[in-house]
Design a protein around this motif. Structure first.
Motif, PDB file in Angstrom:
ATOM      1  N   ILE A  42      59.579  -8.656  28.214  1.00 53.84           N
ATOM      2  CA  ILE A  42      58.777  -9.837  28.575  1.00 53.84           C
ATOM      3  C   ILE A  42      59.661 -10.811  29.369  1.00 53.84           C
ATOM      4  O   ILE A  42      59.289 -11.310  30.420  1.00 53.84           O
ATOM      5  CB  ILE A  42      58.232 -10.561  27.319  1.00 53.84           C
ATOM      6  N   ALA A  43      60.873 -11.040  28.838  1.00 51.30           N
ATOM      7  CA  ALA A  43      61.785 -12.007  29.474  1.00 51.30           C
ATOM      8  C   ALA A  43      62.172 -11.559  30.884  1.00 51.30           C
ATOM      9  O   ALA A  43      62.406 -12.384  31.756  1.00 51.30           O
ATOM     10  CB  ALA A  43      63.035 -12.191  28.621  1.00 51.30           C
ATOM     11  N   LEU A  44      62.191 -10.253  31.089  1.00 48.11           N
ATOM     12  CA  LEU A  44      62.548  -9.746  32.420  1.00 48.11           C
ATOM     13  C   LEU A  44      61.359  -9.810  33.377  1.00 48.11           C
ATOM     14  O   LEU A  44      61.460  -9.390  34.522  1.00 48.11           O
ATOM     15  CB  LEU A  44      63.074  -8.312  32.324  1.00 48.11           C
ATOM     16  N   GLY A  45      60.231 -10.314  32.871  1.00 45.96           N
ATOM     17  CA  GLY A  45      59.090 -10.538  33.756  1.00 45.96           C
ATOM     18  C   GLY A  45      58.094  -9.392  33.825  1.00 45.96           C
ATOM     19  O   GLY A  45      57.267  -9.349  34.731  1.00 45.96           O
ATOM     20  N   ASN A  46      58.149  -8.465  32.881  1.00 46.37           N
ATOM     21  CA  ASN A  46      57.208  -7.333  32.905  1.00 46.37           C
ATOM     22  C   ASN A  46      55.829  -7.717  32.382  1.00 46.37           C
ATOM     23  O   ASN A  46      55.696  -8.596  31.538  1.00 46.37           O
ATOM     24  CB  ASN A  46      57.743  -6.198  32.037  1.00 46.37           C
ATOM     25  N   THR A  47      54.820  -7.023  32.875  1.00 43.13           N
ATOM     26  CA  THR A  47      53.473  -7.223  32.354  1.00 43.13           C
ATOM     27  C   THR A  47      53.276  -6.310  31.140  1.00 43.13           C
ATOM     28  O   THR A  47      54.073  -5.395  30.913  1.00 43.13           O
ATOM     29  CB  THR A  47      52.413  -6.820  33.395  1.00 43.13           C
ATOM     30  N   ILE A  97      67.524 -13.094  34.710  1.00 37.90           N
ATOM     31  CA  ILE A  97      66.223 -13.755  34.764  1.00 37.90           C
ATOM     32  C   ILE A  97      65.985 -14.343  36.148  1.00 37.90           C
ATOM     33  O   ILE A  97      66.834 -15.063  36.671  1.00 37.90           O
ATOM     34  CB  ILE A  97      66.188 -14.911  33.724  1.00 37.90           C
ATOM     35  N   SER A  98      64.813 -14.080  36.697  1.00 37.23           N
ATOM     36  CA  SER A  98      64.497 -14.704  37.986  1.00 37.23           C
ATOM     37  C   SER A  98      64.014 -16.128  37.729  1.00 37.23           C
ATOM     38  O   SER A  98      63.461 -16.434  36.674  1.00 37.23           O
ATOM     39  CB  SER A  98      63.428 -13.897  38.708  1.00 37.23           C
TER      40      SER A  98
END
Lengths: 231, 195
Positions: B135-140, B189-190
């Protein structure tokens, strides 16, 4: 809980609940109350007494939200009040919290660099909130003012500013900020700064919740009603 | 070494249901067969922990007993179709009715497999940490499901548990938590993940 009335002395309100002072200031009413009543001071400062009391009582008592009464006030009064609360948040609450977070994190050991993320989180939250305020001030409030003062100028009759979702979002993030600090802060920090910060966050949370409720439960239904009349 | 679940049941729909209740247990392989006779020794011999699910009416009593001696750390669950079924209680460590909530089986299995998996600094399970990391890495939800080989439904249920345990609801909040707990590095993290 008690409900303040127009015959109460203004100083009594602050003596009972000091957190009402910023709300009183927001209406432009200044200290030097003497023994004057709410009604007398409202008249002196050109403030609608019933509206003032409705707002003050909403702040004072979390279960008090006189929806019917609030709906009966002019949307211009509501918009004016909402603008004043925005100004209060922008010039006071938000910078105050920002400063306290910064000081709190400076007081934690420097090797815990991850803690800095709490500040990053807050700054991102603040930026989103300011964008939201800006949109309301540039789009929603002028629209409401035109709708009341010059209804014939209204072009778009399908105005739909449903901010409930956005408000919920704002609410979540503030809650997350509290939990990140309360549950996951390293134990070495300046407790005086921390106490002050938490007090400020809780105060702001309550304030902005009432503010959102005014928009969702009062202003938006008023706009919908006026649009029906205009059509 | 590893953790194994062996599901034995003649009904395919039951097997599938049991698999889906247990599919995303961390570091656990699931074998599902129709009859006990199909269970082969290579299915369990290298297992450190074995969870076996069989109908209470399973006739392979001696094989069941033998299996117990082979795998020290085991849990045998008998599946009961209805109350009138006759069975020997000492063959099973637990008996579960077929109409029991999937959550109950799930909890039994988690307790069995993860009893020594208590993290030091937080209350999340290893699997939940993995979901949180993604989640933190931006995945759906969809990409998380794909990379962990679980259903999106399971991902959503993990997210719900994570939020409940941590008291953090927003994605930016979860991301900050993941960094504070060193589950992800800030450099991974972006910037827009926090907005």
């Amino acid at each position: 809980m008690q409900e303040f009335t127009k015959g109460d002395k203004m100083v009594h309100l602050v003596q009972v609940n000091y957190s009402l002072l910023p709300v009183i200031h927001r209406f432009g009413i200044r200290l030097g109350f003497g023994n004057r009543t709410v009604q007398e001071l409202c008249k002196l400062y050109g403030v609608n007494t019933d509206f003032f009391l409705a707002i003050v009582n909403t702040f004072h008592n979390k279960n008090f939200f006189p929806e019917t009464q609030l709906l009966s006030f002019s949307p211009l009064l509501i918009v004016d009040y909402l603008k004043k609360t925005h100004a209060y948040y922008v010039s006071f609450s938000l910078p105050q919290i920002e400063d306290l977070i910064h000081r709190l994190l400076l007081s934690t050991p420097q090797q815990n660099s991850e803690m800095k993320m709490i500040e990053t989180f807050y700054l991102a939250y603040k930026r989103k909130l300011l964008e939201h305020f800006k949109e309301e001030e540039e789009t929603v409030f002028p629209y409401v003012e035109t709708l009341v003062l010059r209804p014939s100028d209204i072009q778009n009759h399908n105005f739909d500013a449903n901010y409930e979702k956005e408000h919920e979002h704002v609410d979540f993030e503030l809650d997350d900020l509290k939990n990140l600090i309360l549950k996951y802060l390293v134990p070495e920090y300046d407790e005086l700064v921390c106490n002050k910060l938490m007090e400020e966050i809780y105060r702001f949370e309550k304030d902005i919740r009432d503010h959102s409720r005014m928009e969702d439960a009062i202003l938006m239904p008023q706009v919908a009603h006026l649009l029906k009349v205009v059509k | 070494m590893g953790q194994k679940v062996i599901i034995v049941h003649p009904a395919e729909l039951v097997r599938r249901g049991l698999v889906s209740a247990l599919e995303d247990l961390q570091r656990t392989r699931i074998i599902s067969v129709a009859t006990f006779a199909e269970v082969r020794s290579e299915d369990y011999k290298a297992a450190a922990k074995l969870l076996l699910l069989v109908p209470v009416t399973c006739h392979h009593t001696s094989e069941l007993l033998e299996l117990r001696t082979k795998i020290g750390d085991h849990l045998f669950i008998g599946i009961l179709l209805h109350d009138k079924e006759k069975y020997k209680t000492d063959h099973f460590d637990k008996v579960l009715r077929l109409d029991a909530p999937a959550r109950q089986l799930r909890e039994i299995a988690e307790r069995f497999f993860e009893q020594d998996d208590t993290g030091l600094n937080d209350e999340l399970t290893a699997r939940e940490k993995e979901v949180l990391r993604l989640i933190a890495l931006g995945n759906t939800n969809k990409t998380i499901a794909e990379s962990l080989f679980i259903s999106t439904h399971t991902v959503i249920s993990h997210r719900k548990n994570i939020t409940e345990k941590l008291g953090i609801k927003s994605i930016p909040g979860l991301t900050v938590y993941a960094i504070i707990q060193k589950i992800v590095a800030p450099t991974d993290i972006s910037a827009d993940q926090l907005s």
